[in-house]
Design a protein around this motif. Structure first.
Motif, short mmCIF file in Angstrom:
data_model
loop_
_atom_site.label_atom_id
_atom_site.label_comp_id
_atom_site.label_asym_id
_atom_site.label_seq_id
_atom_site.Cartn_x
_atom_site.Cartn_y
_atom_site.Cartn_z
N VAL A 220 -17.09 -84.56 -21.16
CA VAL A 220 -18.40 -84.10 -20.69
C VAL A 220 -19.31 -83.87 -21.89
N LEU A 221 -20.49 -84.49 -21.88
CA LEU A 221 -21.56 -84.15 -22.81
C LEU A 221 -22.53 -83.26 -22.08
N TRP A 222 -22.61 -82.02 -22.50
CA TRP A 222 -23.42 -81.00 -21.81
C TRP A 222 -24.45 -80.50 -22.81
N ASN A 223 -25.61 -81.13 -22.78
CA ASN A 223 -26.69 -80.69 -23.65
C ASN A 223 -27.48 -79.58 -22.98
N GLY A 247 -16.49 -90.81 -19.54
CA GLY A 247 -17.19 -89.56 -19.81
C GLY A 247 -18.43 -89.41 -18.94
N VAL A 248 -18.90 -88.17 -18.77
CA VAL A 248 -20.11 -87.90 -17.99
C VAL A 248 -21.10 -87.09 -18.81
N VAL A 249 -22.38 -87.19 -18.42
CA VAL A 249 -23.49 -86.62 -19.18
C VAL A 249 -24.36 -85.81 -18.23
N ASN A 250 -24.77 -84.61 -18.66
CA ASN A 250 -25.65 -83.81 -17.81
C ASN A 250 -27.11 -84.22 -18.01
N LEU A 264 -30.96 -90.77 -17.75
CA LEU A 264 -29.80 -90.80 -18.63
C LEU A 264 -28.57 -90.14 -18.03
N ALA A 265 -28.76 -89.32 -17.00
CA ALA A 265 -27.71 -88.39 -16.59
C ALA A 265 -26.77 -88.94 -15.53
N ASP A 266 -25.54 -88.43 -15.57
CA ASP A 266 -24.58 -88.66 -14.50
C ASP A 266 -24.66 -87.57 -13.44
N PHE A 267 -25.13 -86.38 -13.84
CA PHE A 267 -25.20 -85.30 -12.87
C PHE A 267 -26.32 -84.32 -13.23
#
Length: 465
Positions: A220-223, A247-250, A264-267
């Motif tokens: 998870v990339l959680w910026n 991987g997933v991105v917020n 850009l986001a997955d969720f």
């Protein structure tokens, strides 16, 4: 290389299956560990816009924002600091925090998170004070020793993965008070845009994210708090997906601190938003994050009575899942790395409930209707798995009988979660009445499994009244 909506791949199924993660917010602010408590929901609703703005400025309930609040003379934090820490600055808290990191053991954290039923762990590796929880090859150019000598991120990643969980990282990309002077205060919305104009910070943030990806390969990339345009988030995320395909991105890699970057986001990221029926984004994956209390980081002011009860937390979790989201509560460890008992208890309550009822949660998807009620007025949340509809009754039926607002085909089987013994049921004016083996003991929620899923249909609201 950039990312467009046409190129964006389907979100990895593990994320939609996971349902429960945990965020860890551990910063030097855990040394003073202070924030004023947030008012009740009723008091908040009664406030005028002017009163609520003043409250968020002077009584921000987030202990991890201590540095920001310390620079607002009218804030409760500034008054607390003058009384309890005269003569100390935030740098001294960071030095104390850094010196104590040798006492931390990642294993109890990982064991607790596994026992709670979490499927992934997101560690805050840099919050808005800029302190790093890994020994970076790109140290802070403005502050010496502004990072851990010990590899906190790497050790936790190893511990959680050894227990079957995934590991992610949270990085404050838009706010870093070593590059701009606190406080954010009323200018919070514009601060990330000012940071984005500093090419040195853009390069610094990009270097950190690439280092984190190469070293830890986070799932998870959680910026957080927005991201500088000069750092070219699209190129970073495209490269990340090459390195970590599942991987997933917020959605906080854009110019807005609270998130809206759909391209850009997955969720999508919800924060302390609990009206999921109206606030959950339609047609997108999403995750709901919150502190276990009113703060993400450790706050000594919080007590067992100020946190949501174990039952309230389970109900919020179930409501989130029924509406299609993942749930990400945050723990705030003490400066020495202990997770406070009142936080651990709540995680363990989630895990104990999931031991028996996890089939109604993990791997499920929203059903035709998320919410309903029993004939006796208890709330019901519905989920669907491949072969069943799960009715999660929020509370304890008063008798050995529960009426759901659904209709069921004659050949359907109804059982309790974790028990395949068939239960008797019969159609009623409300929907269907199910006879339980006994009057249930008091519990946060009781789960009934109805299979096959195609045999279950929601009752019209008018009929269920």
């Amino acid at each position: 290389m950039s990312v467009s909506s046409a190129e964006r791949r389907v979100r990895p199924t593990w994320f939609d299956d996971a349902k429960l993660g945990v965020m860890v917010v551990w910063t030097p602010a855990a040394v003073p560990a202070f924030a004023p408590l947030f008012p009740s929901a009723a008091d908040w609703e009664r406030m005028t816009d002017e009163e609520s703005t003043a409250l968020l400025r002077d009584h921000l309930p987030f202990a991890e924002m201590y540095l920001n609040q310390l620079h607002i003379p009218t804030s409760a934090t500034a008054r607390h600091h003058a009384e309890h820490h005269p003569g100390r600055d935030y740098d001294s808290f960071a030095a104390e925090f850094r010196a104590g990191l040798h006492r931390w053991d990642p294993r109890p954290w990982a064991e607790l998170f596994a026992a709670a039923g979490c499927r992934y762990v997101v560690l805050t590796v840099k919050h808005q004070d800029g302190f790093l929880l890994w020994p970076s090859a790109a140290p802070n150019p403005h502050k010496r020793a502004w990072q851990a000598e010990r590899d906190i991120a790497g050790e936790l990643a190893e511990a959680v993965r050894a227990r079957g969980m995934r590991f992610g990282v949270l990085y404050s990309g838009g706010l870093d008070f070593t590059f701009t002077e606190p406080p954010a205060s009323d200018d919070y919305e514009n601060l990330p845009e000012r940071i984005a104009q500093d090419p040195r910070y853009s390069a610094y943030a990009d270097a950190h994210w690439r280092e984190l990806i190469e070293r830890y390969r986070p799932s998870v990339l959680w910026n957080d708090a927005g991201y500088p345009a000069g750092a070219r988030a699209g190129e970073l995320i495209a490269w990340y997906r090459e390195q970590v395909p599942d991987g997933v991105v917020n959605d906080r890699f854009g110019p807005h601190p609270a998130g809206s970057e759909e391209e850009l986001a997955d969720f999508a990221t919800l924060e302390y938003q609990r009206d999921y029926a109206n606030e959950a984004p339609a047609g997108r994956g999403w995750e709901s994050c919150r502190g276990l209390g009113s703060s993400f980081g450790y706050n000594r002011q919080e007590t067992d009575g100020t946190l949501p009860s174990r039952t309230e937390l389970i109900h919020e979790f179930v409501d989130c899942v029924a509406h299609g989201g993942n749930f990400l509560p945050a723990v705030g460890p003490t400066a020495s790395g202990r997770i406070p008992w009142i936080q651990a208890e709540r995680l363990l309550a989630l895990g104990w409930w999931l031991r028996e009822n996890g089939e109604a949660v993990y791997g499920t998807r929203p059903w035709l209707r998320a919410a309903g009620t029993t004939r006796d007025g208890l709330g019901v949340r519905y989920t669907r798995s491949a072969d069943a509809v799960h009715a999660i009754v929020l509370g304890t039926p008063a008798a050995a009988r529960v009426e759901l607002d659904v209709t069921v085909d004659d050949a359907a089987a109804v059982t309790l979660a974790g028990d395949r013994s068939p239960l008797e049921w019969a159609p009623t004016g409300h929907g269907v009445a199910v006879r339980l083996p006994e009057v249930p003991d008091e519990r946060p929620a009781l789960v009934l499994r109805i299979s096959p899923a195609e045999a279950v249909r929601p009752v019209a609201a008018e009929r269920a009244r």
